[in-house]
Write an enzyme that holds these catalytic residues in place. Sequence first.
Site, short mmCIF file in Angstrom:
data_model
loop_
_atom_site.label_atom_id
_atom_site.label_comp_id
_atom_site.label_asym_id
_atom_site.label_seq_id
_atom_site.Cartn_x
_atom_site.Cartn_y
_atom_site.Cartn_z
N THR A 130 -24.81 -46.88 -0.29
CA THR A 130 -23.98 -46.96 -1.49
C THR A 130 -24.12 -48.33 -2.17
O THR A 130 -24.43 -49.32 -1.50
CB THR A 130 -22.50 -46.72 -1.11
N ASP A 131 -23.84 -48.37 -3.46
CA ASP A 131 -23.80 -49.66 -4.17
C ASP A 131 -22.58 -50.48 -3.75
O ASP A 131 -22.51 -51.68 -4.03
CB ASP A 131 -23.82 -49.45 -5.70
N GLU A 132 -21.61 -49.83 -3.06
CA GLU A 132 -20.38 -50.56 -2.71
C GLU A 132 -20.64 -51.67 -1.70
O GLU A 132 -19.81 -52.57 -1.54
CB GLU A 132 -19.32 -49.58 -2.18
N TYR A 156 -14.72 -48.83 4.33
CA TYR A 156 -15.83 -47.90 4.06
C TYR A 156 -17.11 -48.67 3.77
O TYR A 156 -18.14 -48.46 4.42
CB TYR A 156 -15.49 -46.99 2.87
N LYS A 160 -20.69 -48.97 5.87
CA LYS A 160 -21.99 -48.59 5.31
C LYS A 160 -22.95 -49.79 5.36
O LYS A 160 -24.13 -49.63 5.65
CB LYS A 160 -21.85 -48.09 3.87
P1 NAD Z 1 -19.06 -36.10 1.94
O1 NAD Z 1 -17.85 -36.77 2.50
O2 NAD Z 1 -18.91 -35.08 0.87
O3 NAD Z 1 -19.87 -35.40 3.12
C1 NAD Z 1 -20.10 -36.01 4.36
C2 NAD Z 1 -20.63 -34.95 5.30
O4 NAD Z 1 -20.91 -35.57 6.55
C3 NAD Z 1 -19.64 -33.81 5.57
O5 NAD Z 1 -20.31 -32.57 5.50
C4 NAD Z 1 -19.16 -34.09 6.98
O6 NAD Z 1 -18.80 -32.90 7.68
C5 NAD Z 1 -20.39 -34.74 7.58
N1 NAD Z 1 -20.07 -35.59 8.74
C6 NAD Z 1 -19.09 -36.53 8.81
N2 NAD Z 1 -19.09 -37.07 10.04
C7 NAD Z 1 -20.10 -36.48 10.74
C8 NAD Z 1 -20.62 -36.64 12.04
N3 NAD Z 1 -20.09 -37.54 12.90
N4 NAD Z 1 -21.66 -35.89 12.44
C9 NAD Z 1 -22.20 -34.99 11.57
N5 NAD Z 1 -21.76 -34.78 10.32
C10 NAD Z 1 -20.72 -35.54 9.92
O7 NAD Z 1 -20.01 -37.28 1.48
P2 NAD Z 1 -20.97 -37.37 0.22
O8 NAD Z 1 -20.17 -37.75 -0.95
O9 NAD Z 1 -21.82 -36.17 0.19
O10 NAD Z 1 -21.84 -38.64 0.63
C11 NAD Z 1 -23.05 -38.48 1.37
C12 NAD Z 1 -23.62 -39.85 1.66
O11 NAD Z 1 -23.83 -40.55 0.44
C13 NAD Z 1 -22.70 -40.74 2.49
O12 NAD Z 1 -23.49 -41.46 3.40
C14 NAD Z 1 -22.06 -41.67 1.48
O13 NAD Z 1 -21.73 -42.91 2.07
C15 NAD Z 1 -23.18 -41.81 0.48
N6 NAD Z 1 -22.73 -42.11 -0.90
C16 NAD Z 1 -21.92 -41.23 -1.57
C17 NAD Z 1 -21.54 -41.52 -2.87
C18 NAD Z 1 -20.69 -40.56 -3.68
O14 NAD Z 1 -20.43 -40.84 -4.86
N7 NAD Z 1 -20.27 -39.43 -3.14
C19 NAD Z 1 -21.97 -42.69 -3.49
C20 NAD Z 1 -22.77 -43.56 -2.76
C21 NAD Z 1 -23.17 -43.25 -1.47
#
Ligand code: NAD
Length: 366
Positions: A130-132, A156, A160
Amino acid sequence: MSNILVTGGAGFIGANFVRYWNARHPADTIVVLDALTYAGNVQSIAGLAGMSFIHGDIKDTNLVDQLLADYEIDTIVHFAAESHVDRSINGPDAFIETNIIGTHSLLKAAKKAWLDRGIGKPHRFHHISTDEVFGSLGPNDAAFSESTAYAPNSPYSASKAASDHLVRAYHHTFGLETTTTNCSNNYGPFQFPEKLIPLFMINCLTGKKLPIYGDGMNVRDWLYVDDHCRGIELVLQDGRVGETYNVGGGAELPNILVIDTICAAVDAAFEANPDLARRFPNAPAARGIPSVSLKTYVADRPGHDRRYAIDEEKIRSELGYSPAYSFERGFATTLQWYLNNEPWWQAILDGSYNGSSKIDAKQIQA
Ligand code: NAD
């Protein structure tokens, strides 16, 4: 042809990536490993051909070992995480467990399968970040580049950041073939309605308040999820091993503007389609009242980062990336998807998703 393990593939971005990859690389084998926390939803990937779903935890190293061997995995795309900043403030432990220990567990399994057994080259461990991790910008600061120093501010983003460092270390120390992408705020279909855009759209439809943190002037760069998937695809195909790439949407907007866009679009949708008033009688728009009437200012999130902005010159110049979706187009597509797929989000609101047969995969519409 690749055999890809997608962790967190039942979550928002993971599910979109599985669908994206499945449509463009039908000869590849996709194995989804997901623990189905509250954020995972099997309906988001149900019915896809050429995909196996494994319900399990990335921290279960024996399971991951087994999957890497059984499916002859050569690529891991690692999305699994605890991803919601507010939850990390209320309960950071799960973020440390999943994001740090879970990522390390995967790295260990990948090293064992691909390096220690010496059978796995070329291979790829692609980490989604993430950019965070870069902290918060002032209004006139330069956007985050790949060389911006890490300064995470929430549990969070700190978790990350730690996982990013572990990925880097496994490349530097052991030669694991890694890449990392740091992306901005994603939005699009299948996003769990705790994040701003789906939450506020659904609240407009169900007549619930729109809680706006602080003055609403926090700025994010909004990235349509398909553009993010395309960025990951480019990095997997042509990204340099050991490198990190920023992926942004080129749409830096204050939250309040996003919220006003949501309200106006919902109002316009009700005007254009009288059937919506029947389907969503609690929406202000059903009674001709503007959705902005639901706006409520609430106390700011502790430690709320003011501004994130992405400098994506590296992925543009090296890999030819550019976002295809303007915010207007991406948001219109997203709103239409939520209007077309009410059973998907209603099952989340009433807690009947996962294990419930209420939604049929065929009901998921574009
Ligand atoms: P999300 O919360 O929608 O989904 C996370 C998924 O991971 C879920 O399906 C959950 O069941 C699964 N999960 C959680 N813990 C687990 C474990 N221990 N073992 C197996 N599966 C597990 O998240 P997202 O929004 O789809 O984000 C996906 C990735 O992208 C993350 O790594 C997040 O940090 C990164 N990210 C997201 C955003 C955003 O805007 N959503 C922005 C930047 C980075």
